[in-house]
Write a protein that holds these residues in place. Structure first.
Motif, PDB file in Angstrom:
ATOM      1  N   THR A   1       0.848  -1.193   0.000  1.00  7.55           N
ATOM      2  CA  THR A   1       0.000   0.000   0.000  1.00  7.55           C
ATOM      3  C   THR A   1       0.884   1.242   0.000  1.00  7.55           C
ATOM      4  O   THR A   1       2.076   1.180   0.332  1.00  7.55           O
ATOM      5  CB  THR A   1      -0.905   0.063   1.243  1.00  7.55           C
ATOM      6  OG1 THR A   1      -0.092   0.288   2.412  1.00  7.55           O
ATOM      7  CG2 THR A   1      -1.705  -1.221   1.418  1.00  7.55           C
ATOM      8  N   LEU A   2       0.280   2.363  -0.345  1.00  5.89           N
ATOM      9  CA  LEU A   2       1.012   3.630  -0.314  1.00  5.89           C
ATOM     10  C   LEU A   2       1.445   3.958   1.108  1.00  5.89           C
ATOM     11  O   LEU A   2       2.540   4.476   1.333  1.00  5.89           O
ATOM     12  CB  LEU A   2       0.136   4.748  -0.875  1.00  5.89           C
ATOM     13  CG  LEU A   2       0.778   6.131  -1.018  1.00  5.89           C
ATOM     14  CD1 LEU A   2       2.032   6.074  -1.890  1.00  5.89           C
ATOM     15  CD2 LEU A   2      -0.229   7.128  -1.580  1.00  5.89           C
ATOM     16  N   HIS A   3       0.615   3.607   2.068  1.00  6.01           N
ATOM     17  CA  HIS A   3       0.962   3.846   3.472  1.00  6.01           C
ATOM     18  C   HIS A   3       2.192   3.040   3.864  1.00  6.01           C
ATOM     19  O   HIS A   3       3.101   3.552   4.538  1.00  6.01           O
ATOM     20  CB  HIS A   3      -0.207   3.471   4.379  1.00  6.01           C
ATOM     21  CG  HIS A   3       0.081   3.630   5.832  1.00  6.01           C
ATOM     22  ND1 HIS A   3       0.461   2.577   6.628  1.00  6.01           N
ATOM     23  CD2 HIS A   3       0.074   4.719   6.628  1.00  6.01           C
ATOM     24  CE1 HIS A   3       0.662   3.001   7.859  1.00  6.01           C
ATOM     25  NE2 HIS A   3       0.434   4.301   7.892  1.00  6.01           N
ATOM     26  N   ASP A   4       2.252   1.777   3.452  1.00  6.41           N
ATOM     27  CA  ASP A   4       3.422   0.947   3.759  1.00  6.41           C
ATOM     28  C   ASP A   4       4.694   1.578   3.209  1.00  6.41           C
ATOM     29  O   ASP A   4       5.741   1.556   3.866  1.00  6.41           O
ATOM     30  CB  ASP A   4       3.257  -0.456   3.162  1.00  6.41           C
ATOM     31  CG  ASP A   4       2.224  -1.286   3.889  1.00  6.41           C
ATOM     32  OD1 ASP A   4       1.838  -0.907   5.010  1.00  6.41           O
ATOM     33  OD2 ASP A   4       1.792  -2.306   3.321  1.00  6.41           O
ATOM     34  N   PHE A   5       4.597   2.111   2.005  1.00  7.20           N
ATOM     35  CA  PHE A   5       5.775   2.742   1.414  1.00  7.20           C
ATOM     36  C   PHE A   5       6.116   4.039   2.131  1.00  7.20           C
ATOM     37  O   PHE A   5       7.290   4.356   2.352  1.00  7.20           O
ATOM     38  CB  PHE A   5       5.572   3.009  -0.081  1.00  7.20           C
ATOM     39  CG  PHE A   5       6.798   3.570  -0.739  1.00  7.20           C
ATOM     40  CD1 PHE A   5       7.862   2.738  -1.075  1.00  7.20           C
ATOM     41  CD2 PHE A   5       6.921   4.928  -0.977  1.00  7.20           C
ATOM     42  CE1 PHE A   5       9.026   3.258  -1.639  1.00  7.20           C
ATOM     43  CE2 PHE A   5       8.072   5.453  -1.543  1.00  7.20           C
ATOM     44  CZ  PHE A   5       9.127   4.618  -1.883  1.00  7.20           C
ATOM     45  N   PHE A   6       5.106   4.784   2.519  1.00  6.48           N
ATOM     46  CA  PHE A   6       5.339   6.063   3.180  1.00  6.48           C
ATOM     47  C   PHE A   6       6.100   5.891   4.492  1.00  6.48           C
ATOM     48  O   PHE A   6       6.954   6.707   4.841  1.00  6.48           O
ATOM     49  CB  PHE A   6       4.010   6.766   3.442  1.00  6.48           C
ATOM     50  CG  PHE A   6       4.146   8.208   3.837  1.00  6.48           C
ATOM     51  CD1 PHE A   6       4.284   9.196   2.873  1.00  6.48           C
ATOM     52  CD2 PHE A   6       4.143   8.580   5.171  1.00  6.48           C
ATOM     53  CE1 PHE A   6       4.420  10.518   3.236  1.00  6.48           C
ATOM     54  CE2 PHE A   6       4.277   9.904   5.535  1.00  6.48           C
ATOM     55  CZ  PHE A   6       4.417  10.878   4.565  1.00  6.48           C
ATOM     56  N   ILE A   7       5.804   4.810   5.222  1.00 11.24           N
ATOM     57  CA  ILE A   7       6.478   4.597   6.510  1.00 11.24           C
ATOM     58  C   ILE A   7       7.637   3.606   6.353  1.00 11.24           C
ATOM     59  O   ILE A   7       8.033   2.947   7.306  1.00 11.24           O
ATOM     60  CB  ILE A   7       5.491   4.112   7.588  1.00 11.24           C
ATOM     61  CG1 ILE A   7       4.864   2.766   7.201  1.00 11.24           C
ATOM     62  CG2 ILE A   7       4.424   5.158   7.855  1.00 11.24           C
ATOM     63  CD1 ILE A   7       4.086   2.103   8.325  1.00 11.24           C
ATOM     64  N   ARG A   8       8.192   3.545   5.167  1.00 14.76           N
ATOM     65  CA  ARG A   8       9.273   2.604   4.833  1.00 14.76           C
ATOM     66  C   ARG A   8      10.465   2.725   5.784  1.00 14.76           C
ATOM     67  O   ARG A   8      10.753   3.811   6.308  1.00 14.76           O
ATOM     68  CB  ARG A   8       9.754   2.866   3.402  1.00 14.76           C
ATOM     69  CG  ARG A   8      10.330   4.265   3.214  1.00 14.76           C
ATOM     70  CD  ARG A   8      10.490   4.615   1.738  1.00 14.76           C
ATOM     71  NE  ARG A   8      10.968   5.991   1.564  1.00 14.76           N
ATOM     72  CZ  ARG A   8      10.184   7.057   1.520  1.00 14.76           C
ATOM     73  NH1 ARG A   8       8.869   6.923   1.669  1.00 14.76           N
ATOM     74  NH2 ARG A   8      10.692   8.267   1.349  1.00 14.76           N
ATOM     75  N   ASN A   9      11.146   1.609   5.955  1.00 16.48           N
ATOM     76  CA  ASN A   9      12.436   1.613   6.639  1.00 16.48           C
ATOM     77  C   ASN A   9      13.550   1.827   5.625  1.00 16.48           C
ATOM     78  O   ASN A   9      13.365   1.608   4.417  1.00 16.48           O
ATOM     79  CB  ASN A   9      12.661   0.277   7.350  1.00 16.48           C
ATOM     80  CG  ASN A   9      11.905   0.197   8.659  1.00 16.48           C
ATOM     81  OD1 ASN A   9      12.107   1.014   9.543  1.00 16.48           O
ATOM     82  ND2 ASN A   9      11.025  -0.787   8.779  1.00 16.48           N
ATOM     83  N   LEU A  10      14.704   2.227   6.121  1.00 15.08           N
ATOM     84  CA  LEU A  10      15.887   2.364   5.286  1.00 15.08           C
ATOM     85  C   LEU A  10      16.842   1.203   5.558  1.00 15.08           C
ATOM     86  O   LEU A  10      16.750   0.546   6.593  1.00 15.08           O
ATOM     87  CB  LEU A  10      16.601   3.685   5.573  1.00 15.08           C
ATOM     88  CG  LEU A  10      15.811   4.973   5.332  1.00 15.08           C
ATOM     89  CD1 LEU A  10      16.689   6.182   5.629  1.00 15.08           C
ATOM     90  CD2 LEU A  10      15.248   5.046   3.923  1.00 15.08           C
TER      91      LEU A  10
END
Length: 260
Positions: free
Chosen positions: A58-67
């Protein structure tokens, strides 16, 4: 007139129903096709993210992505504070004796920001730093110092934009938006970490529940979030001189020194 129209717009678009609808969409699989355009629009460096873009549902999953683990270097030091986020170090300065900070030429009440005179008075005459996160930024929050949590509390219900227009026309967004405050006891004095919600989504999620925060470790993340403000007590901290403000900073970058 322009100010009134803009204020009306942001108030109408920031109620519970609109927040709920936006949250449901970005957390649904329907938002997944928008990830690639989000990356392109905001020129996000996908080489530093954890996993593959295709792994995000989801876009939310990508938005809170880890590095990736080595994507940021933390300058560990008990004598210094580091940036808690990737973003723009938008403003710095002194907290006035009557508990006001000036950001982009507009005054904000530290008393309103923290919610009580007892909490706010400790920061009279101290220093502040404001970090703004754009949609492009990594949205996880890290501890600026090592210290013990003295208290944590949340204030506010609605959140107005904290971009340039929001700060200009909104209702004192930095001191009245939904915000979650963590007060730390560092060896040199108290540090308040104020996490300010953004328009539409008042979500600040904690991932670290222990009483001790270690400098540089991840402690929370924004779901479509916005701004972090650091407050330091008087005569305890000095922001790095001879460095341009505003300027872009990354997690772990030194922002100033504690006074010996």
């Amino acid at each position: 007139m322009k100010q009134s129209i803009y204020r009306l717009f942001i108030e109408l678009t920031n109620k519970k129903w609109s927040s709920y609808m936006i949250r449901k969409f970005v957390q649904s699989s329907l938002s997944r096709p928008f990830i690639s355009s989000f990356i392109k629009t905001y020129k996000i460096n996908v080489d530093e993210i954890e996993g593959r873009v295709a792994d995000y549902k989801t876009l939310h999953d990508f938005f809170i992505r880890n590095l990736k683990e080595d994507a940021r270097v933390v300058n560990y030091s008990e004598e210094q504070a580091v940036s808690p986020v990737d973003g723009l170090l938008a403003d710095t300065g002194s907290i006035s004796d009557d508990l006001v900070i000036e950001v982009k030429g507009k005054p904000y009440s530290v008393l309103d920001m923290l919610g009580s005179e007892g909490k706010a008075s400790d920061y009279s005459g101290g220093e502040f730093a404001v970090f703004y996160l754009s949609p492009a930024n990594y949205h996880r929050i890290h501890s600026p110092v090592s210290g013990t949590i003295l208290s944590r509390w949340s204030l506010g219900q609605h959140s107005y934009p904290v971009n340039e227009l929001g700060l200009m026309y909104g209702k004192e967004a930095l001191s009245k938006n939904f915000r979650s405050i963590t007060e730390l006891k560092h060896v040199k004095g108290k540090v308040a970490v104020v996490k300010v919600g953004a328009m539409f989504v008042n979500s600040i999620d904690y991932v670290h529940e222990e009483k001790e925060w270690t400098q540089g470790e991840e402690v929370a993340y924004f779901s479509f979030g916005s701004t972090v403000i650091l407050l330091f007590e008087k005569n305890t901290f000095r922001l790095s001189p001879n460095k341009e403000v505003p300027r872009n900073v990354t997690v772990g970058e030194t922002i100033g020194d504690f006074i010996k």
